[in-house]
Scaffold this motif. Structure first.
Motif, PDB file in Angstrom:
ATOM      1  N   SER A  80       6.064  -0.419  -7.361  1.00 47.31           N
ATOM      2  CA  SER A  80       7.161   0.065  -6.522  1.00 47.31           C
ATOM      3  C   SER A  80       7.656  -0.987  -5.543  1.00 47.31           C
ATOM      4  O   SER A  80       8.677  -0.787  -4.883  1.00 47.31           O
ATOM      5  N   GLN A  96      -0.811   7.978   1.224  1.00 46.89           N
ATOM      6  CA  GLN A  96       0.483   8.515   0.800  1.00 46.89           C
ATOM      7  C   GLN A  96       0.644   9.932   1.347  1.00 46.89           C
ATOM      8  O   GLN A  96       0.393  10.918   0.654  1.00 46.89           O
ATOM      9  N   GLY A 122      10.922   2.451   0.341  1.00 48.28           N
ATOM     10  CA  GLY A 122      11.184   2.161  -1.065  1.00 48.28           C
ATOM     11  C   GLY A 122      10.537   0.879  -1.555  1.00 48.28           C
ATOM     12  O   GLY A 122      10.494   0.613  -2.746  1.00 48.28           O
ATOM     13  N   ASP A 140       2.365   4.614   2.719  1.00 45.15           N
ATOM     14  CA  ASP A 140       3.401   4.680   1.685  1.00 45.15           C
ATOM     15  C   ASP A 140       4.061   6.053   1.751  1.00 45.15           C
ATOM     16  O   ASP A 140       3.438   7.071   1.461  1.00 45.15           O
ATOM     17  N   HIS A 142       6.273   7.352  -0.110  1.00 48.37           N
ATOM     18  CA  HIS A 142       6.882   7.660  -1.406  1.00 48.37           C
ATOM     19  C   HIS A 142       7.059   9.155  -1.634  1.00 48.37           C
ATOM     20  O   HIS A 142       8.079   9.598  -2.165  1.00 48.37           O
ATOM     21  N   ASN A 145      10.063  12.545   0.044  1.00 48.63           N
ATOM     22  CA  ASN A 145      11.344  12.203  -0.589  1.00 48.63           C
ATOM     23  C   ASN A 145      12.274  13.402  -0.758  1.00 48.63           C
ATOM     24  O   ASN A 145      13.128  13.406  -1.641  1.00 48.63           O
ATOM     25  N   GLY A 161      11.135   8.412   1.914  1.00 50.40           N
ATOM     26  CA  GLY A 161      10.686   7.913   0.620  1.00 50.40           C
ATOM     27  C   GLY A 161      11.661   8.130  -0.509  1.00 50.40           C
ATOM     28  O   GLY A 161      11.430   7.636  -1.626  1.00 50.40           O
ATOM     29  N   GLY A 187      15.125   2.287  -0.983  1.00 50.18           N
ATOM     30  CA  GLY A 187      14.647   3.478  -0.298  1.00 50.18           C
ATOM     31  C   GLY A 187      15.519   3.839   0.880  1.00 50.18           C
ATOM     32  O   GLY A 187      16.127   2.978   1.528  1.00 50.18           O
TER      33      GLY A 187
END
Length: 567
Positions: A80, A96, A122, A140, A142, A145, A161, A187
């Motif tokens: 990523s 995460q 991102g 992170d 991610h 989102n 994210g 991102g």
């Protein structure tokens, strides 16, 4: 079930990480999706662990006897990351989170045990350590989102994210848009905040002449502060911190949600347009650049490229860089102002045939074929290839994304100048003279980019009390001059970085001599180590420092988060 504290006890030499990791084993996180990599590589120090937010610590699926003998890292996390330099950074662990509450808990642990950390949205940062912490904790975002539209369709709440391509595809069926990125893979947090989910410093969009940059279209920020508290920050609730978050970098907190102004939008017109240049040979001669004959395949490929260009020019399929620069200058004039029109121009060296070319990315905010504002680029200047068409914003953004080499080594940098076609022509000469000596670096893709900061955009900077960029009183249009170079082999790092530094230094010198230099530095493109806040002006920099000291007196987001730009 293995006790997590014992699991990490072999790494007590890392500053605060043993105690810090133990706190993540309290029922909030588990180790998951781990894969051994580079088993014989001893150049990287700590193993890396991925923690996903779950209800219980679960190590059952982990091969425990590999933990202390092999280096572990999650493949999907590494993939990523945009640049090779970021991928080479090995954090001690990656967490995460999925909620602001989990981010808050992470910040509290980091603060208590003095853990070095970074925050990733991102993963589009170019330089090492920007959003990935060497031997530290990488947060992170991610999985944060989400994209939610309010009932009145005036606000879209977006997690840091999310990526812009995803956001556009959710909004397009409703006929809506937000001021977002031009690259679908970038991102949300990094774009609004500046290459890293903590940095709120810019965000130029294909609709910025109408609505401004992304930082001025955030109604509210949900932020985790240094003490772990979660607060909503807007112009009414915290005007000082709201000012600071719109330009002040990663010095104030971690944004976990953006509430974005939302506008009606259907299809647009736009695409990529490429030009061959007839004046490169004359420029090289004036610069005393000559290539000696040799029997290498590279030499003959270059000669073939020159022959193709010569034939194309004889057939009327070439233009000059001066004509392209004059078209940029023309579009900066008040008489040519059209808030629906957005573009950026670039020049590049084609990596295999070693031919210099130029291009322009065009976008017009409604489905009108070949709008007159762009006549110079679509009718007067002969392109060799164009993708101009009516499309959704997501399709235009996906095309931009396809031009960015993911996983390459990267160096970017940027400065700001007043608009002047003669200066742009001199910048192209500098680009040629510096890039030509390294043209045979393996898989090198060098590019220079010029994009207007129009008076329309500057006019939006005073919204809601103004942002921190220091451009509110700017009366003339500006343009960002940026360098982006991609390559593959780390052995070429020194020469490529040196070339980028030379281009920027020579560009600043020429612009200063012409009275065209401006102090502003756009953080999204700036090279690591630049004093970007000096470009905001002394008054704004001092105000940001005062706000930072009030909200983060212990320096959690400066002392423990070394990546990116510090006040």
């Amino acid at each position: 079930m293995l006790n997590f504290l014992n699991f990490i006890s072999g790494y007590s030499n890392y500053r605060g990480l043993q105690q810090g990791f133990a706190q993540f084993g309290d029922g909030h996180y588990k180790v998951t999706d781990l894969q051994a990599v580079d088993l014989n590589d001893t150049s990287r120090d700590p193993p890396s662990f991925i923690f996903n937010s779950v209800s219980s610590l679960d190590l059952d699926s982990l091969v425990v006897d590999m933990l202390f003998s092999h280096r572990l890292i999650a493949e999907n996390f590494t993939a990523s990351l945009f640049s090779a330099q970021q991928r080479e950074v090995v954090p001690a662990c990656v967490i995460q989170p999925t909620t602001a509450g989990e981010v808050s808990e992470a910040v509290k642990v980091i603060k208590e045990y003095n853990c070095i950390f970074a925050v990733k949205s991102g993963g589009h940062c170019r330089f090492a350590g920007g959003s990935n912490a060497h031997q530290g904790i990488t947060i992170d975002l991610h999985y944060m989102n989400s994209v939610e539209v309010s009932e009145d369709k005036l606000t879209t709440s977006v997690g840091p994210g999310a990526r812009w391509g995803e956001v556009y595809k959710i909004l397009e069926p409703m006929g809506l848009i937000v001021v977002g990125g031009r690259d679908s893979n970038v991102g949300v947090g990094g774009f609004i905040l500046g290459g890293n989910a903590n940095l709120i410093i810019g965000g130029i969009s294909f609709i910025s002449r109408r609505y401004g940059w992304a930082l001025d279209n955030v109604r509210n920020f949900a932020v985790v502060l240094a003490n772990g508290s979660i607060i909503d920050i807007n112009y009414a609730s915290h005007p000082d911190l709201y000012f600071a978050l719109r330009g002040g970098g990663n010095n104030f907190g971690i944004v976990t949600r953006f509430d974005l102004d939302t506008y009606p939008q259907g299809e647009i017109w736009g695409g990529q347009n490429y030009f061959l240049l007839s004046d490169v040979h004359a420029r090289k001669s004036a610069l005393d650049i000559h290539h000696k004959f040799d029997w290498t395949p590279s030499y003959f490929v270059q000669k073939l490229g020159q022959l193709i260009t010569r034939v194309a020019c004889m057939s009327g399929y070439c233009t000059t860089f001066d004509s392209i620069a004059q078209a940029i200058e023309k579009l900066s004039l008040d008489s040519q102002s059209d808030p629906l029109a957005q573009f950026y121009c670039f020049a590049f060296l084609m990596p295999h045939i070693k031919v210099y070319g130029s291009g322009v990315a065009l976008a017009y905010g409604k489905p009108e074929l070949n709008p007159p504002i762009f006549n110079d680029y679509t009718k007067e200047l002969k392109h060799i290839y164009s993708t101009n068409r009516i499309a959704n914003m997501s399709q235009i953004a996906e095309e931009v994304s396809s031009t960015s080499p993911v996983g390459s080594r990267q160096v970017w940098d940027a400065v700001t100048f007043y608009v002047n076609a003669t200066l742009m022509s001199k910048l192209f000469n500098i680009f040629i003279s510096e890039i030509d000596p390294i043209r045979n670096v393996a898989d090198i893709v060098p590019c220079m980019v010029m994009q207007l900061i129009s008076k329309d955009e500057i006019g939006h900077f005073s919204k809601n009390g103004g942002n921190a960029l220091g451009l509110n009183d700017q009366e003339e249009p500006l343009f960002l001059f940026s360098i982006a170079i991609a390559w593959q082999d780390r052995r070429d790092d020194e020469v490529v970085h040196g070339t980028a530094d030379n281009i920027i230094a020579r560009a600043v010198a020429v612009a200063t001599e012409m009275g065209m230099y401006h102090r502003y530095i756009y953080q999204n493109y700036a090279k690591g180590g630049r004093d970007v806040f000096a470009g905001y002006g002394e008054k704004n920099k001092k105000r940001l420092q005062d706000i930072q000291s009030r909200y983060d007196p212990g320096g959690i987001f400066t002392r423990l988060q070394p990546g990116y730009f510090k006040l």
